[in-house]
Scaffold this motif. Structure first.
Motif, PDB file in Angstrom:
ATOM      1  N   MET A  89     -54.394  -7.610  -1.732  1.00 11.55           N
ATOM      2  CA  MET A  89     -55.646  -7.601  -2.510  1.00 11.55           C
ATOM      3  C   MET A  89     -55.540  -6.464  -3.508  1.00 11.55           C
ATOM      4  N   ILE A  90     -55.920  -6.724  -4.740  1.00 11.40           N
ATOM      5  CA  ILE A  90     -55.750  -5.681  -5.767  1.00 11.40           C
ATOM      6  C   ILE A  90     -57.040  -5.371  -6.525  1.00 11.40           C
ATOM      7  N   ASP A  91     -57.125  -4.100  -6.905  1.00 12.32           N
ATOM      8  CA  ASP A  91     -58.152  -3.625  -7.850  1.00 12.32           C
ATOM      9  C   ASP A  91     -57.390  -2.694  -8.790  1.00 12.32           C
ATOM     10  N   ASN A  92     -56.387  -3.269  -9.445  1.00 11.46           N
ATOM     11  CA  ASN A  92     -55.400  -2.475 -10.174  1.00 11.46           C
ATOM     12  C   ASN A  92     -55.901  -1.983 -11.535  1.00 11.46           C
ATOM     13  N   PRO A  93     -55.722  -0.676 -11.807  1.00 12.38           N
ATOM     14  CA  PRO A  93     -56.134  -0.151 -13.120  1.00 12.38           C
ATOM     15  C   PRO A  93     -55.325  -0.801 -14.254  1.00 12.38           C
ATOM     16  N   LEU A  94     -56.005  -1.038 -15.372  1.00 12.51           N
ATOM     17  CA  LEU A  94     -55.363  -1.509 -16.600  1.00 12.51           C
ATOM     18  C   LEU A  94     -55.537  -0.393 -17.629  1.00 12.51           C
ATOM     19  N   THR A  95     -54.416   0.101 -18.144  1.00 13.89           N
ATOM     20  CA  THR A  95     -54.495   1.214 -19.089  1.00 13.89           C
ATOM     21  C   THR A  95     -53.810   0.862 -20.408  1.00 13.89           C
ATOM     22  N   LEU A  96     -54.192   1.588 -21.447  1.00  8.71           N
ATOM     23  CA  LEU A  96     -53.621   1.326 -22.780  1.00  8.71           C
ATOM     24  C   LEU A  96     -52.145   1.675 -22.839  1.00  8.71           C
ATOM     25  N   GLY A  97     -51.791   2.810 -22.234  1.00 11.67           N
ATOM     26  CA  GLY A  97     -50.390   3.241 -22.220  1.00 11.67           C
ATOM     27  C   GLY A  97     -49.786   3.045 -20.852  1.00 11.67           C
ATOM     28  N   PRO A  98     -48.484   3.274 -20.718  1.00 11.50           N
ATOM     29  CA  PRO A  98     -47.835   3.089 -19.414  1.00 11.50           C
ATOM     30  C   PRO A  98     -48.193   4.163 -18.378  1.00 11.50           C
ATOM     31  N   GLU A  99     -48.740   5.301 -18.824  1.00 13.65           N
ATOM     32  CA  GLU A  99     -49.121   6.333 -17.860  1.00 13.65           C
ATOM     33  C   GLU A  99     -50.496   6.012 -17.294  1.00 13.65           C
ATOM     34  N   LEU A 100     -50.629   6.262 -15.987  1.00 10.98           N
ATOM     35  CA  LEU A 100     -51.909   6.004 -15.320  1.00 10.98           C
ATOM     36  C   LEU A 100     -53.027   6.850 -15.940  1.00 10.98           C
ATOM     37  N   SER A 101     -52.630   8.013 -16.516  1.00  9.77           N
ATOM     38  CA  SER A 101     -53.615   8.928 -17.107  1.00  9.77           C
ATOM     39  C   SER A 101     -54.088   8.469 -18.484  1.00  9.77           C
ATOM     40  N   SER A 102     -53.457   7.447 -19.035  1.00 16.88           N
ATOM     41  CA  SER A 102     -53.903   6.985 -20.364  1.00 16.88           C
ATOM     42  C   SER A 102     -55.202   6.194 -20.232  1.00 16.88           C
ATOM     43  N   LYS A 103     -55.788   5.858 -21.365  1.00 22.80           N
ATOM     44  CA  LYS A 103     -57.146   5.266 -21.376  1.00 22.80           C
ATOM     45  C   LYS A 103     -57.275   4.012 -20.499  1.00 22.80           C
ATOM     46  N   LEU A 104     -58.286   4.040 -19.614  1.00 21.02           N
ATOM     47  CA  LEU A 104     -58.560   2.900 -18.739  1.00 21.02           C
ATOM     48  C   LEU A 104     -59.356   1.852 -19.527  1.00 21.02           C
ATOM     49  N   VAL A 105     -58.832   0.627 -19.581  1.00 22.49           N
ATOM     50  CA  VAL A 105     -59.545  -0.434 -20.318  1.00 22.49           C
ATOM     51  C   VAL A 105     -60.136  -1.488 -19.378  1.00 22.49           C
TER      52      VAL A 105
END
Ligand SMILES: *[C@@H]1O[C@H](CO)[C@@H](O)[C@H](O)[C@H]1NC(C)=O
Ligand SMILES: *[C@@H]1O[C@H](CO)[C@@H](O)[C@H](O)[C@H]1NC(C)=O
Length: 196
Positions: A89-105
């Protein structure tokens, strides 16, 4: 005799009222709504030309650490080299850049399940729930086959909500980074979608 006339009249009146109401265009709250009816595209605001949009973001499958976004809810069958039967089961972050710290969209919410006994192949069933700008609150639904070892995997966009009502299209996934020990992965997604 008199009362019978009255009854006939009353019955006729009732009949004409019913005929009248059912012949007028009814709203969905109307008791006489006919289950299905053709409507004008303008009523749903889809008389404009369809747009084609390209979305690009990174999907983070985080299995390790204290706060995994991807959790095994069904273990694979015994002795399967392809983890056949596994469901995460997933609630995976989607970000603009490949780093998890980049903007969450947004977040990818749903599950993936190992559905092949001969290759590492997943059934992906997820809603891309966006939070960015005007897309906040709108979702794109993906249902497809993900042969994870392939360089590029293509999955259909089967629909959507909000700004993505009547959406159709496809997503292409490409693994950007993977930690084979923990299973953590960052996957680049390019989604091409028709919507109004
Ligand atoms: C799994 O494989 C092991 C070793 O080959 C074997 O002993 C065992 O019986 C297998 N289990 C199942 C359920 O097939
Ligand atoms: C998205 O919408 C929700 C609910 O309307 C709101 O609480 C939230 O602040 C919005 N997020 C962004 C990033 O605009």
């Amino acid at each position: 005799m008199h009362s019978q006339h009255f009854l006939t009249f009353f019955f006729f009146l009732l009949l004409s009222i019913t005929t009248l109401t059912s012949s007028t265009p009814s709203s969905q709250n109307d008791d006489t709504f006919d289950f299905a009816r053709p409507i004008d595209r303008k009523l749903l605001g889809i008389n404009k030309k369809e747009k084609l949009s390209h979305f690009k973001f990174y999907w983070h499958d985080i299995l390790s650490g204290k706060n995994p976004s991807s959790v095994m809810v069904v273990p694979p069958t015994l002795n399967s080299s392809t983890a056949f039967g596994l469901v995460n089961m997933i609630d995976n972050p989607l970000t603009l850049g490949p780093e998890l710290s980049s903007k969450l969209v947004g977040k990818a919410q749903g599950f993936y399940a190992s559905a092949s006994q001969v290759e590492l192949g997943f059934l992906m069933a997820m809603n891309l729930a966006f939070i960015e700008g005007k897309y906040n609150g709108s979702t794109i639904t993906i249902l497809g086959k993900n042969p994870a070892m392939n360089n590029v995997r293509e999955m259909p966009v089967v629909g959507g909500s909000g700004l993505f009502r009547f959406a159709r299209g496809y997503a292409q996934a490409h693994t950007h980074w993977i930690d084979l020990k923990s299973g953590d992965a960052v996957v680049e997604y390019n989604v091409y979608v028709f919507h109004y």
